[in-house]
Design a protein around this motif. Structure first.
Motif, mmCIF file in Angstrom:
data_model
loop_
_atom_site.group_PDB
_atom_site.id
_atom_site.type_symbol
_atom_site.label_atom_id
_atom_site.label_comp_id
_atom_site.label_asym_id
_atom_site.label_seq_id
_atom_site.Cartn_x
_atom_site.Cartn_y
_atom_site.Cartn_z
ATOM 1 N N GLU A 36 107.870 2.508 36.504
ATOM 2 C CA GLU A 36 106.476 2.062 36.440
ATOM 3 C C GLU A 36 105.810 2.114 37.808
ATOM 4 O OE1 GLU A 36 106.822 -1.771 34.583
ATOM 5 O OE2 GLU A 36 107.360 -0.875 32.642
ATOM 6 N N ILE A 37 106.487 1.692 38.841
ATOM 7 C CA ILE A 37 105.939 1.737 40.202
ATOM 8 C C ILE A 37 105.706 3.187 40.618
ATOM 9 C CG2 ILE A 37 106.469 1.319 42.643
ATOM 10 C CD1 ILE A 37 107.930 -1.254 41.665
ATOM 11 N N TYR A 38 106.690 4.062 40.388
ATOM 12 C CA TYR A 38 106.546 5.474 40.758
ATOM 13 C C TYR A 38 105.378 6.117 40.021
ATOM 14 C CZ TYR A 38 107.302 10.448 41.082
ATOM 15 O OH TYR A 38 107.112 11.782 41.285
ATOM 16 N N ASN A 39 105.328 5.911 38.709
ATOM 17 C CA ASN A 39 104.300 6.581 37.896
ATOM 18 C C ASN A 39 102.881 6.158 38.285
ATOM 19 O OD1 ASN A 39 106.219 8.004 36.503
ATOM 20 N ND2 ASN A 39 106.282 6.606 34.767
ATOM 21 N N VAL A 89 123.902 4.048 29.109
ATOM 22 C CA VAL A 89 123.637 2.626 28.909
ATOM 23 C C VAL A 89 122.591 2.459 27.823
ATOM 24 C CG1 VAL A 89 122.851 0.531 30.062
ATOM 25 C CG2 VAL A 89 124.135 2.218 31.351
ATOM 26 N N ASP A 90 122.840 1.558 26.869
ATOM 27 C CA ASP A 90 121.872 1.277 25.812
ATOM 28 C C ASP A 90 120.828 0.261 26.262
ATOM 29 O OD1 ASP A 90 122.979 3.001 23.955
ATOM 30 O OD2 ASP A 90 124.313 1.482 23.141
ATOM 31 N N GLY A 91 121.149 -0.544 27.260
ATOM 32 C CA GLY A 91 120.232 -1.569 27.748
ATOM 33 C C GLY A 91 119.639 -1.186 29.086
ATOM 34 N N GLN A 92 119.156 -2.173 29.823
ATOM 35 C CA GLN A 92 118.539 -1.962 31.132
ATOM 36 C C GLN A 92 119.600 -1.840 32.226
ATOM 37 O OE1 GLN A 92 115.331 -1.712 32.304
ATOM 38 N NE2 GLN A 92 114.565 -1.660 30.214
ATOM 39 N N ILE A 93 119.301 -1.039 33.227
ATOM 40 C CA ILE A 93 120.102 -0.991 34.444
ATOM 41 C C ILE A 93 119.353 -1.817 35.466
ATOM 42 C CG2 ILE A 93 121.013 0.463 36.281
ATOM 43 C CD1 ILE A 93 121.200 2.712 34.218
ATOM 44 N N LYS A 94 120.020 -2.771 36.069
ATOM 45 C CA LYS A 94 119.346 -3.750 36.916
ATOM 46 C C LYS A 94 120.186 -4.023 38.164
ATOM 47 C CE LYS A 94 117.424 -8.396 36.467
ATOM 48 N NZ LYS A 94 117.223 -9.523 35.550
ATOM 49 N N ASP A 95 119.482 -4.185 39.286
ATOM 50 C CA ASP A 95 120.153 -4.657 40.496
ATOM 51 C C ASP A 95 119.445 -5.926 40.963
ATOM 52 O OD1 ASP A 95 117.837 -3.890 41.831
ATOM 53 O OD2 ASP A 95 118.758 -2.207 42.870
ATOM 54 N N MET A 98 115.578 -0.323 36.388
ATOM 55 C CA MET A 98 115.181 1.084 36.463
ATOM 56 C C MET A 98 113.799 1.284 35.858
ATOM 57 S SD MET A 98 117.391 3.162 37.913
ATOM 58 C CE MET A 98 117.033 4.743 37.196
ATOM 59 N N GLN A 99 113.477 0.548 34.796
ATOM 60 C CA GLN A 99 112.164 0.667 34.169
ATOM 61 C C GLN A 99 111.067 0.238 35.150
ATOM 62 O OE1 GLN A 99 111.346 2.215 31.383
ATOM 63 N NE2 GLN A 99 109.200 1.847 31.909
ATOM 64 N N GLN A 100 111.295 -0.804 35.913
ATOM 65 C CA GLN A 100 110.308 -1.239 36.909
ATOM 66 C C GLN A 100 110.127 -0.166 37.982
ATOM 67 O OE1 GLN A 100 112.317 -4.933 37.790
ATOM 68 N NE2 GLN A 100 110.700 -6.139 36.805
ATOM 69 N N ILE A 101 111.182 0.501 38.366
ATOM 70 C CA ILE A 101 111.086 1.588 39.346
ATOM 71 C C ILE A 101 110.226 2.715 38.781
ATOM 72 C CG2 ILE A 101 112.392 3.403 40.547
ATOM 73 C CD1 ILE A 101 114.709 1.356 40.739
ATOM 74 N N MET A 157 107.880 9.797 35.430
ATOM 75 C CA MET A 157 109.272 9.477 35.069
ATOM 76 C C MET A 157 109.237 8.864 33.670
ATOM 77 S SD MET A 157 110.723 7.779 38.594
ATOM 78 C CE MET A 157 112.371 7.548 37.994
ATOM 79 N N LYS A 158 110.056 9.383 32.792
ATOM 80 C CA LYS A 158 110.082 8.887 31.416
ATOM 81 C C LYS A 158 111.128 7.784 31.285
ATOM 82 C CE LYS A 158 108.397 13.193 29.662
ATOM 83 N NZ LYS A 158 108.625 14.384 28.918
ATOM 84 N N GLY A 159 110.814 6.836 30.434
ATOM 85 C CA GLY A 159 111.709 5.700 30.278
ATOM 86 C C GLY A 159 112.267 5.541 28.930
#
Length: 154
Positions: A135-138, A119-125, A130-133, A152-154
């Motif tokens: 950031e929370i994990y890191n 995917v070139d863009g964001q994966i979102k539910d 995924m980027q927010q996940i 986790m690298k983004g």
């Protein structure tokens, strides 16, 4: 007199080519070389596809050929079938697939994707991306423990 007219009409009908089946001799996405009846070869036959869908038709595929104005030289391909991989969908289902085994299958119980997903863009539910996940994990910790040393690298 009527018989002469019938003969002329019959003769004219034999000069109008009807739709026929062919086999792809040279593959492509916009133009194809086809083998028709009795070894006939059609060069640079246009392949018409639905807007939003484009596929490279494999060599050996069966095609439906429509001669525009009844002329073989003005033929177009309007449908294809019989690549290396075929999918048998159930009633109401749709599947988009390639000849490498990747597919997006719209089934009654939801969408199924076979193969890797890039995917070139964001994966979102419904709750975030995924980027927010990441950031929370890191930035998370457990009590007094430090944040994770492997980010986790983004």
């Amino acid at each position: 007199m009527i018989e002469a007219i019938r003969q002329q009409i019959g003769k004219a009908k034999t000069q109008i080519r009807q739709s026929f089946l062919g086999i792809v001799a040279r593959a492509g996405s916009t133009t194809l070389q086809l083998k028709g009846f009795a070894g006939e070869v059609l060069q640079d036959t246009e392949h018409y596809q639905q807007v939003g869908f484009c596929s490279h038709i494999p060599q050996g595929s069966k095609v439906v050929v429509l001669p525009l104005h009844g002329k073989t030289s003005r033929s177009v391909v309007i449908a294809t079938q019989g690549g290396a991989i075929t999918v048998d969908v159930a009633s109401g289902e749709t599947c988009i697939y390639d000849q490498f085994g990747h597919s997006v299958w719209l089934k009654k119980d939801g969408t199924h994707i076979k193969g890797d997903l890039f995917v070139d863009g964001q994966i979102k539910d419904k709750t975030g991306t995924m980027q927010q996940i990441r950031e929370i994990y890191n930035n998370h910790n457990h009590g007094n423990s430090p944040v994770p040393n492997q980010k986790m690298k983004g």
